[in-house]
Design a protein around this motif. Structure first.
Motif, PDB file in Angstrom:
ATOM      1  N   PHE A   1      35.297  39.306  30.477  1.00 39.15           N
ATOM      2  CA  PHE A   1      36.105  40.392  29.919  1.00 39.15           C
ATOM      3  C   PHE A   1      36.231  41.551  30.910  1.00 39.15           C
ATOM      4  CE2 PHE A   1      35.606  44.565  27.775  1.00 39.15           C
ATOM      5  CZ  PHE A   1      36.904  44.691  27.269  1.00 39.15           C
ATOM      6  N   LEU A   2      35.125  41.943  31.515  1.00 35.22           N
ATOM      7  CA  LEU A   2      35.151  43.054  32.478  1.00 35.22           C
ATOM      8  C   LEU A   2      36.036  42.726  33.685  1.00 35.22           C
ATOM      9  CD1 LEU A   2      31.362  44.023  32.511  1.00 35.22           C
ATOM     10  CD2 LEU A   2      33.215  45.271  31.376  1.00 35.22           C
ATOM     11  N   ALA A   3      35.922  41.480  34.180  1.00 35.83           N
ATOM     12  CA  ALA A   3      36.673  41.080  35.368  1.00 35.83           C
ATOM     13  C   ALA A   3      38.149  40.865  35.053  1.00 35.83           C
ATOM     14  CB  ALA A   3      36.070  39.809  35.966  1.00 35.83           C
ATOM     15  N   LYS A   4      38.430  40.115  33.995  1.00 37.14           N
ATOM     16  CA  LYS A   4      39.804  39.760  33.654  1.00 37.14           C
ATOM     17  C   LYS A   4      40.632  40.970  33.276  1.00 37.14           C
ATOM     18  CE  LYS A   4      43.111  36.788  32.661  1.00 37.14           C
ATOM     19  NZ  LYS A   4      43.754  35.978  33.715  1.00 37.14           N
ATOM     20  N   GLU A   5      40.069  41.876  32.498  1.00 31.49           N
ATOM     21  CA  GLU A   5      40.797  43.059  32.046  1.00 31.49           C
ATOM     22  C   GLU A   5      40.592  44.260  32.964  1.00 31.49           C
ATOM     23  OE1 GLU A   5      42.865  42.451  29.778  1.00 31.49           O
ATOM     24  OE2 GLU A   5      42.038  40.486  29.284  1.00 31.49           O
ATOM     25  N   MET A   6      39.850  44.046  34.059  1.00 29.63           N
ATOM     26  CA  MET A   6      39.585  45.110  35.043  1.00 29.63           C
ATOM     27  C   MET A   6      39.036  46.374  34.377  1.00 29.63           C
ATOM     28  SD  MET A   6      42.648  44.677  37.869  1.00 29.63           S
ATOM     29  CE  MET A   6      44.006  44.815  36.709  1.00 29.63           C
ATOM     30  N   MET A   7      38.034  46.169  33.533  1.00 26.33           N
ATOM     31  CA  MET A   7      37.414  47.277  32.823  1.00 26.33           C
ATOM     32  C   MET A   7      36.319  47.900  33.685  1.00 26.33           C
ATOM     33  SD  MET A   7      39.072  47.309  30.029  1.00 26.33           S
ATOM     34  CE  MET A   7      38.092  48.426  29.018  1.00 26.33           C
ATOM     35  N   PRO A   8      36.096  49.203  33.559  1.00 25.78           N
ATOM     36  CA  PRO A   8      35.003  49.834  34.308  1.00 25.78           C
ATOM     37  C   PRO A   8      33.651  49.321  33.830  1.00 25.78           C
ATOM     38  CG  PRO A   8      35.941  51.362  32.719  1.00 25.78           C
ATOM     39  CD  PRO A   8      36.849  50.167  32.745  1.00 25.78           C
ATOM     40  N   LEU A   9      32.699  49.255  34.742  1.00 29.88           N
ATOM     41  CA  LEU A   9      31.371  48.758  34.375  1.00 29.88           C
ATOM     42  C   LEU A   9      30.681  49.651  33.351  1.00 29.88           C
ATOM     43  CD1 LEU A   9      30.056  47.552  37.851  1.00 29.88           C
ATOM     44  CD2 LEU A   9      30.967  46.179  35.985  1.00 29.88           C
ATOM     45  N   SER A  10      31.092  50.890  33.297  1.00 34.07           N
ATOM     46  CA  SER A  10      30.489  51.812  32.322  1.00 34.07           C
ATOM     47  C   SER A  10      30.798  51.395  30.892  1.00 34.07           C
ATOM     48  CB  SER A  10      31.009  53.237  32.558  1.00 34.07           C
ATOM     49  OG  SER A  10      32.428  53.286  32.452  1.00 34.07           O
ATOM     50  N   THR A  11      31.727  50.453  30.717  1.00 36.41           N
ATOM     51  CA  THR A  11      32.072  49.978  29.371  1.00 36.41           C
ATOM     52  C   THR A  11      30.848  49.454  28.637  1.00 36.41           C
ATOM     53  OG1 THR A  11      34.307  49.378  30.099  1.00 36.41           O
ATOM     54  CG2 THR A  11      33.514  48.357  28.065  1.00 36.41           C
TER      55      THR A  11
ATOM     56  N   ALA B   1      25.634  39.516  37.297  1.00 34.54           N
ATOM     57  CA  ALA B   1      26.582  38.734  36.494  1.00 34.54           C
ATOM     58  C   ALA B   1      27.952  38.595  37.158  1.00 34.54           C
ATOM     59  CB  ALA B   1      26.724  39.364  35.107  1.00 34.54           C
ATOM     60  N   LEU B   2      28.540  39.706  37.583  1.00 36.81           N
ATOM     61  CA  LEU B   2      29.876  39.644  38.183  1.00 36.81           C
ATOM     62  C   LEU B   2      29.879  38.943  39.538  1.00 36.81           C
ATOM     63  CD1 LEU B   2      31.353  43.102  37.135  1.00 36.81           C
ATOM     64  CD2 LEU B   2      32.017  40.844  36.314  1.00 36.81           C
ATOM     65  N   PRO B   3      28.915  39.235  40.442  1.00 34.19           N
ATOM     66  CA  PRO B   3      28.868  38.461  41.689  1.00 34.19           C
ATOM     67  C   PRO B   3      28.711  36.959  41.447  1.00 34.19           C
ATOM     68  CG  PRO B   3      27.543  40.438  41.915  1.00 34.19           C
ATOM     69  CD  PRO B   3      27.942  40.345  40.465  1.00 34.19           C
ATOM     70  N   GLN B   4      27.918  36.598  40.448  1.00 33.52           N
ATOM     71  CA  GLN B   4      27.747  35.178  40.136  1.00 33.52           C
ATOM     72  C   GLN B   4      29.059  34.564  39.646  1.00 33.52           C
ATOM     73  OE1 GLN B   4      24.569  34.397  37.358  1.00 33.52           O
ATOM     74  NE2 GLN B   4      25.208  32.295  37.007  1.00 33.52           N
ATOM     75  N   LEU B   5      29.772  35.303  38.797  1.00 33.75           N
ATOM     76  CA  LEU B   5      31.062  34.822  38.309  1.00 33.75           C
ATOM     77  C   LEU B   5      32.058  34.674  39.462  1.00 33.75           C
ATOM     78  CD1 LEU B   5      32.786  34.085  35.823  1.00 33.75           C
ATOM     79  CD2 LEU B   5      33.372  36.513  35.627  1.00 33.75           C
ATOM     80  N   TYR B   6      32.034  35.638  40.394  1.00 39.87           N
ATOM     81  CA  TYR B   6      32.915  35.570  41.566  1.00 39.87           C
ATOM     82  C   TYR B   6      32.605  34.337  42.403  1.00 39.87           C
ATOM     83  CZ  TYR B   6      34.707  36.510  46.233  1.00 39.87           C
ATOM     84  OH  TYR B   6      35.336  36.383  47.453  1.00 39.87           O
ATOM     85  N   GLU B   7      31.336  34.093  42.650  1.00 39.54           N
ATOM     86  CA  GLU B   7      30.957  32.945  43.470  1.00 39.54           C
ATOM     87  C   GLU B   7      31.379  31.628  42.819  1.00 39.54           C
ATOM     88  OE1 GLU B   7      29.916  32.888  46.472  1.00 39.54           O
ATOM     89  OE2 GLU B   7      29.737  35.067  46.635  1.00 39.54           O
ATOM     90  N   GLU B   8      31.266  31.561  41.505  1.00 41.68           N
ATOM     91  CA  GLU B   8      31.683  30.345  40.804  1.00 41.68           C
ATOM     92  C   GLU B   8      33.191  30.133  40.927  1.00 41.68           C
ATOM     93  OE1 GLU B   8      30.352  30.738  36.816  1.00 41.68           O
ATOM     94  OE2 GLU B   8      28.211  30.619  37.313  1.00 41.68           O
TER      95      GLU B   8
END
Length: 368
Positions: free
Chosen positions: A50-60, A89-96
């Protein structure tokens, strides 16, 4: 309830007999998931997506409203903090995602690329690289490989090295690159020539330059200045916006907001002009009612100029959208479209104003 009925017989007749939870199940219901449990991992992954796809700030993930939402959806899940998402979490998702794309690209025999330089709202420079290829199912695919921070000087030599490094980082051989599409910036043109790559000009950029050239008439510059001031008057005043909405209702005009121009997108200029013309009567009525803004109301000469511009550019808007698709090879459209421009779309007609004819005569230069 009848006077002779007992509570137990009433519950029995309705079939709603509550079942008391066991002590174990009660504790399980409030016990947080283990971090290593599948349920916890699945939810964390969904939040990351959700954070990556919708480009939401991490502060969410630290906002009370979002945390409450997650807690209501599953009270046993404990939402990690922003540091976990940014560092793990996000770096892991990016690597995948990257590994999956790299595996797909290994089977690509030939490909084309698109590259562009642009600046963020904070004026930080970036270089993007997109790959286009046909997969094993004969479907055209486009993937943005990277949008990388590029703080170095944008000389041809540095840009050339940057493009080479970008391809190498994805394991892509230059020999398999059919061509690269860029704008007409002198530095990027030279950068591509230094690599001896085949280059295609960006049609959208050529069209933008041609239309910019046709707008250099002083009458158009004045009318555009008036148009921008009108839009600004309504953009920065909630009172004017309110009055415009009321006036639109009175005049039975569409309840549309005015559009602000983006200097790098000719289509936004066309949209701004078209919207001002659509709302001309409402705009004039609202501005004329206030002595401070009365002078901003477009004159009939300004309206004539804007109508001439809009008439010349209207047909081009549809072609711009058609040539911006990613599901088909748009370069194959160019010659038919340019022929259509010169033979039909931009041919002067009897009811064209002299200004419209001038604009139409200049626009075919985009093919040069």
């Amino acid at each position: 309830m009848r006077a002779d009925a007992t509570p137990s017989t009433s519950r029995a007749s309705s079939g709603a007999v509550p079942k008391q939870k066991s002590i174990v199940s009660s504790f399980v219901a409030i016990t947080p998931y283990e971090k290593s449990s599948k349920r916890s991992k699945d939810i964390t992954r969904a939040v990351s997506y959700f954070l990556a796809k919708e480009m939401m700030p991490l502060s969410t993930v630290e906002q009370d409203g979002f945390r409450k939402l997650v807690k209501v959806l599953d009270s046993r899940y404990e939402l990690p903090g922003r540091k976990y998402f940014s560092k793990t979490a996000l770096p892991q998702l990016y690597e995948e995602c990257r590994e999956k794309l790299e595996n797909n690209l290994r089977n690509v025999k030939y490909f084309a690329t698109t590259s562009d330089l642009w600046s963020s709202r904070t004026s930080e420079p970036y270089m993007s690289l997109t790959i286009h290829y046909i997969d094993e199912e004969w479907c055209l695919q486009s993937r943005c490989l990277q949008t990388a921070y590029f703080p170095d000087d944008h000389t041809a030599e540095i840009l050339s090295a940057g493009l080479e490094d970008a391809l190498a980082s994805w394991g892509l051989s230059e020999d398999r690159q059919v061509c690269i599409t860029t704008d007409n910036g002198a530095n990027i043109v030279k950068a591509v020539s230094l690599k001896n790559w085949t280059r295609l000009q960006c049609f959208g950029h050529r069209l933008h330059l041609a239309i910019e050239g046709s707008m250099r008439d002083q009458r158009i510059q004045r009318a555009m200045g008036v148009c921008k001031k009108v839009v600004s008057a309504f953009s920065f005043s909630w009172k004017k916006k309110r009055e415009l909405a009321v006036t639109q209702e009175e005049l039975k005009l569409p309840r549309h907001k005015l559009i602000t121009e983006s200097p790098t997108r000719w289509g936004s200029r066309h949209a701004m002009i078209a919207r001002v013309l659509e709302q001309e009567k409402a705009i004039a009525k609202v501005l004329s009612a206030d002595k401070k803004t009365r002078h901003l109301a477009p004159s009939w000469q300004d309206i004539d100029v804007l109508e001439s511009v809009c008439k010349a550019l209207n047909p081009l808007a549809d072609f711009t959208d058609a040539l911006s698709g990613e599901k088909y090879v748009s370069v194959s459209y160019l010659k038919p479209v340019l022929h259509l421009f010169s033979e039909e779309v931009l041919k002067p007609v009897a009811d064209d104003s002299e200004l419209t004819k001038t604009i139409k005569a200049f626009c075919p230069h985009l093919s040069e």
